[in-house]
Design a protein around this motif. Structure first.
Motif, PDB file in Angstrom:
ATOM      1  N   ALA A 103      41.252  33.762  39.260  1.00  0.00           N
ATOM      2  CA  ALA A 103      41.003  35.107  39.452  1.00  0.00           C
ATOM      3  C   ALA A 103      42.639  35.814  39.199  1.00  0.00           C
ATOM      4  O   ALA A 103      42.525  36.897  38.638  1.00  0.00           O
ATOM      5  N   ALA A 104      43.561  35.114  39.696  1.00  0.00           N
ATOM      6  CA  ALA A 104      44.832  35.775  39.522  1.00  0.00           C
ATOM      7  C   ALA A 104      45.354  35.784  38.045  1.00  0.00           C
ATOM      8  O   ALA A 104      45.983  36.473  37.750  1.00  0.00           O
ATOM      9  N   ASP A 111      39.131  38.100  31.181  1.00  0.00           N
ATOM     10  CA  ASP A 111      38.517  38.771  32.164  1.00  0.00           C
ATOM     11  C   ASP A 111      38.522  40.027  32.807  1.00  0.00           C
ATOM     12  O   ASP A 111      39.206  40.284  33.719  1.00  0.00           O
ATOM     13  N   ALA A 112      38.244  40.815  32.068  1.00  0.00           N
ATOM     14  CA  ALA A 112      38.438  42.415  32.116  1.00  0.00           C
ATOM     15  C   ALA A 112      36.945  43.380  32.122  1.00  0.00           C
ATOM     16  O   ALA A 112      36.100  42.754  31.997  1.00  0.00           O
ATOM     17  N   GLY A 113      37.443  44.585  32.535  1.00  0.00           N
ATOM     18  CA  GLY A 113      35.989  45.337  32.625  1.00  0.00           C
ATOM     19  C   GLY A 113      34.922  44.869  33.456  1.00  0.00           C
ATOM     20  O   GLY A 113      35.358  44.479  34.758  1.00  0.00           O
ATOM     21  N   GLU A 114      33.824  44.751  33.031  1.00  0.00           N
ATOM     22  CA  GLU A 114      32.691  44.221  33.937  1.00  0.00           C
ATOM     23  C   GLU A 114      32.774  42.856  34.206  1.00  0.00           C
ATOM     24  O   GLU A 114      32.164  42.061  35.247  1.00  0.00           O
ATOM     25  N   SER A 115      33.851  42.114  33.629  1.00  0.00           N
ATOM     26  CA  SER A 115      34.063  40.531  33.706  1.00  0.00           C
ATOM     27  C   SER A 115      35.334  40.342  34.828  1.00  0.00           C
ATOM     28  O   SER A 115      35.832  39.114  34.876  1.00  0.00           O
ATOM     29  N   ALA A 116      35.722  41.455  35.245  1.00  0.00           N
ATOM     30  CA  ALA A 116      36.869  41.559  35.970  1.00  0.00           C
ATOM     31  C   ALA A 116      36.665  40.716  37.453  1.00  0.00           C
ATOM     32  O   ALA A 116      35.518  40.950  37.883  1.00  0.00           O
ATOM     33  N   PRO A 117      37.599  39.934  38.176  1.00  0.00           N
ATOM     34  CA  PRO A 117      37.115  39.485  39.467  1.00  0.00           C
ATOM     35  C   PRO A 117      36.627  40.356  40.362  1.00  0.00           C
ATOM     36  O   PRO A 117      35.920  40.089  41.297  1.00  0.00           O
ATOM     37  N   ALA A 118      37.222  41.776  40.436  1.00  0.00           N
ATOM     38  CA  ALA A 118      36.594  42.821  41.268  1.00  0.00           C
ATOM     39  C   ALA A 118      35.137  42.755  41.363  1.00  0.00           C
ATOM     40  O   ALA A 118      34.422  43.202  42.273  1.00  0.00           O
ATOM     41  N   THR A 428      31.358  37.598  32.619  1.00  0.00           N
ATOM     42  CA  THR A 428      31.806  36.446  33.730  1.00  0.00           C
ATOM     43  C   THR A 428      31.422  37.054  35.167  1.00  0.00           C
ATOM     44  O   THR A 428      31.720  37.867  35.396  1.00  0.00           O
ATOM     45  N   ARG A 429      30.671  35.943  35.752  1.00  0.00           N
ATOM     46  CA  ARG A 429      30.114  36.155  37.168  1.00  0.00           C
ATOM     47  C   ARG A 429      31.269  35.640  38.207  1.00  0.00           C
ATOM     48  O   ARG A 429      31.182  35.823  39.240  1.00  0.00           O
ATOM     49  N   GLY A 430      32.064  34.729  37.503  1.00  0.00           N
ATOM     50  CA  GLY A 430      33.074  34.010  38.412  1.00  0.00           C
ATOM     51  C   GLY A 430      33.718  32.868  37.815  1.00  0.00           C
ATOM     52  O   GLY A 430      33.046  32.279  36.818  1.00  0.00           O
ATOM     53  N   GLY A 431      34.749  32.554  38.510  1.00  0.00           N
ATOM     54  CA  GLY A 431      35.469  31.123  37.963  1.00  0.00           C
ATOM     55  C   GLY A 431      36.239  30.499  39.086  1.00  0.00           C
ATOM     56  O   GLY A 431      36.910  31.386  39.801  1.00  0.00           O
ATOM     57  N   GLU A 432      36.539  29.337  39.004  1.00  0.00           N
ATOM     58  CA  GLU A 432      37.592  28.604  39.743  1.00  0.00           C
ATOM     59  C   GLU A 432      38.373  27.471  38.900  1.00  0.00           C
ATOM     60  O   GLU A 432      37.855  26.901  38.177  1.00  0.00           O
ATOM     61  N   TYR A 433      39.502  27.329  39.389  1.00  0.00           N
ATOM     62  CA  TYR A 433      40.197  26.096  38.768  1.00  0.00           C
ATOM     63  C   TYR A 433      40.245  25.164  39.886  1.00  0.00           C
ATOM     64  O   TYR A 433      40.623  25.391  41.064  1.00  0.00           O
TER      65      TYR A 433
END
Length: 450
Positions: A103-104, A111-118, A428-433
């Motif tokens: 996310a950071a 991952d921007a716009g509608e794909s941004a972490p918000a 993008t609905r979400g992601g993690e490392y």
């Protein structure tokens, strides 16, 4: 199976029986699976859970008996290692990208716009994801058995909470929600004993995928300390991506004059036909017979027969994400990944052009020993910029975030074709490392003391 697999030159010994199965083996076909995220509220409970999960965590390569070929893999976010009480000195030894989390670094990877972490689905990007479990099998009954054992393990551990679950499965068509066969390409990894899917690909150094072995630079990748924690581990980028199938179909229809032209345009954007037959080998029409042959479907390079992209455009999805021997800026072998895409949600019925509101897409797992120069580089430089192929500003036609302003170039004779106003076909609905430790490292984590 031997504890170590060797190359013919015996130059590398990968300790296969210490590497989690989820890290190396290809996704089965067909497949059923599940992803589970857990939060650790008490480090002693987290360690107790690991002791219960250890007997379930598989290592090695696929079983000959497919009915027994199911596996559970265990991975941790940086916050998860912190929650388990890993010493700060060890935490500080992990690479910056992993410590910061996906996310950071969203802006870097597009991952921007509608794909941004918000806009991400909770709990992605919140810091609450500590442990990620994944289970895959080609046999539904065997998967249910493994999942039940895992469920008993975490439900019997107060202080650990399930906070997210996602079922994944192969659609009845055997294809993705966009209608294309997936999971065809797997790298040839030196010292593993599992052949790659492309017989023309020279073995890639094990250190590109597993920590503790030389990589393509000839050096050992940076490894977390102590050695027992880092060796035979790897990193994964887990992504949930919604697919706008209706928008995909609408765009193809609006930019084609016939069903045949529509099928070809879709193939030019993907780089393969729906069956999986590559444009590099079947440039004019789909070839299901070729696609069904495991010895031929991925047996191709680009430079000798298609360097200028008249068969498979340089900007096509599969050519961007794995340029093979294409003439590009940079060395493609330095950025190779293990990709494992799994589908979730129902298919949009064939021929439907309007969105039905269902959530569908893929949960992708991208595996490599270098988060920054593998996953992040591919996303930033190959998916979201076309400079490396001589098309600055052009994004991956399928996986890029276009927002209605995207463009893509398709080489044609006598005049190239340039598509305009591409919408975003994925969100993008979400992601993690996550860090996927070896089995010895799992035991070390389970036995930590205050």
């Amino acid at each position: 199976m031997n504890t170590a697999a060797r190359t013919s030159a015996a130059s590398v010994r990968v300790e296969i029986d210490d590497v989690q199965s989820g890290a190396l083996r290809p996704r089965p076909v067909p497949y059923e699976g599940k992803f589970i995220f857990l939060r650790v509220d008490d480090r002693h409970a987290g360690r107790a859970l690991l002791r219960r999960l250890l007997p379930l965590t598989a290592a090695g390569l696929p079983e000959a008996d497919r009915s027994r070929d199911a596996w559970v893999a265990v991975a941790f976010t940086y916050q998860g290692l912190e929650a388990l009480g890993v010493p700060q000195e060890s935490l500080d030894s992990f690479p910056q990208a992993f410590r910061e989390g996906m996310a950071a670094r969203a802006e870097l990877i597009g991952d921007a716009g509608e794909s941004a972490p918000a806009h991400w689905e909770a709990p992605f990007g919140t810091g609450d994801v500590h442990i990620a479990l994944s289970a895959l099998s080609s046999d539904a009954a065997q998967l249910d058995k493994e999942l039940e054992r895992a469920r008993v393990a975490y439900e019997d551990t107060p202080g650990v909470q399930v906070i997210w679950q996602q079922d994944v499965h192969q659609l009845p068509t055997g294809r993705t929600t966009f209608g294309f066969r997936d999971g065809i390409s797997h790298p040839n990894i030196e010292g593993v004993g599992l052949p790659g899917s492309n017989p023309q690909e020279a073995p890639i150094k094990a250190g590109e995928f597993i920590l503790g072995y030389p990589d393509e630079t000839g050096s050992l990748p940076p490894m977390p300390s102590p050695e027992v924690l880092g060796r035979n581990g790897t990193y994964v980028a887990v992504r949930k991506v919604h697919t706008n199938v209706a928008a995909w179909r609408q765009y193809l229809r609006a930019n084609s004059s016939s069903a045949e032209e529509e099928a070809l345009l879709a193939a030019k954007m993907v780089g393969r036909w729906p069956s999986g037959a590559p444009l590099a080998l079947a440039p004019e029409h789909d070839d299901p017979e070729l696609a069904a042959d495991p010895h031929r479907v991925n047996n191709f390079l680009y430079r000798e027969n298609d360097d200028r992209g008249f068969r498979c455009p340089a900007g096509a999805h599969i050519r961007r994400t794995n340029p093979r021997d294409s003439t590009i800026i940079g060395d493609a072998r330095m950025h190779r990944l293990i990709r494992r895409g799994t589908t979730y949600g129902p298919p949009l019925p064939e021929g439907v052009l309007e969105d039905d509101g269902a959530d569908r897409g893929l949960v992708g797992v991208f595996i490599g020993a270098h988060l920054e120069r593998q996953f992040e580089f591919i996303k930033a430089e190959w998916v979201n910029d076309g400079n490396f192929i001589g098309h600055p500003g052009e994004k991956d036609p399928v996986a890029g975030h276009h927002g209605g302003t995207g463009s893509v170039t398709i080489p044609e004779k006598p005049v190239r074709r340039r598509l305009q106003n591409l919408p975003s076909f994925v969100v993008t609905r979400g992601g993690e490392y996550c860090f996927v430790p070896g089995l010895r490292a799992l035991r070390w984590l389970a036995e930590l003391e205050d």
